[in-house]
Design a protein around this motif. Sequence first.
Motif, PDB file in Angstrom:
ATOM      1  N   LYS A   1      11.328  -6.119   1.505  1.00  0.00           N
ATOM      2  CA  LYS A   1       9.969  -5.615   1.368  1.00  0.00           C
ATOM      3  C   LYS A   1       9.920  -4.634   0.208  1.00  0.00           C
TER       4      LYS A   1
ATOM      5  N   LEU B   1       3.892  -4.562  -0.055  1.00  0.00           N
ATOM      6  CA  LEU B   1       3.137  -3.646   0.785  1.00  0.00           C
ATOM      7  C   LEU B   1       2.452  -2.651  -0.145  1.00  0.00           C
TER       8      LEU B   1
ATOM      9  N   ILE C   1       6.267  -0.799  10.151  1.00  0.00           N
ATOM     10  CA  ILE C   1       6.950  -1.867   9.413  1.00  0.00           C
ATOM     11  C   ILE C   1       8.349  -1.987   9.983  1.00  0.00           C
TER      12      ILE C   1
END
Length: 254
Positions: free
Chosen positions: A178, A218, A252
């Motif tokens: 991520k 993100l 997350i």
Amino acid sequence: MNIKVLGCNGGVGPGLRTTSFLVNGTTLLDAGTGVCDLSPAAMEAVRHIFFTHAHLDHVAGAAFLMDVVYDAEGSGVTLHGTDSTLDVLRNHLFNWALWPDFSKLPSEEEPTMRFARVEQGRSVNVDGLRLTPIAVQHTVPAVGYVVQDGRSTFAFSGDTATNDSFWTALNTLPRLDKLIVEVSFPASEEEIGAITRHYTSATLAADLVKLKHRPELLITHNKPGFEARIQAELPDLLKGWSVRFLQRGDIISL
């Protein structure tokens, strides 16, 4: 890893909190106003704060956190940052004029907070995490971070504009699950993005071609008033990418 989004806005307002991410309950990436939503018990659990840079929207919450954890049981809180960031914190925040110097309270021998220098590319291991600072381009000296726990990896850009150093460093990683990356302005605001050294939708899209990985993106740090325009145009500019716009309170998991 578990990341709680305490603040992910580029400014304040009703329901808006500035940058701070709590990793595994004990480590903060930046300490903006989002820190102030933590309970006293959650603040007392924090042991490390890693700062990307010294701008107020990334450090203000640290002052109030120290007020809460002062003289609490435990070993205190370590503030990690580059030399320039720590100098600002020492000289302009925790300086007895703007706020108490908690590196001397309750005593110099057992202080509430300690300072620890980070260097670009040199990893720091804390509480089962490995954090590596990477230089980025902002109006003041700034870094992003790669965070690893031996199973998964994410990166956080901090505040930055177009650069090569961050993307080159990410390309050396064996994996990148991520990427928390800022977009402060829509593409039409190219001039203010260049002046303030923040990504716009278009400049981030242009820089992402440098990245060999395909992490989930993100998106953070939208400036108040520009959120709708950024969120409308970015998916079109980033076709083929998985894009998620962060909100305060998001969890997350990696």
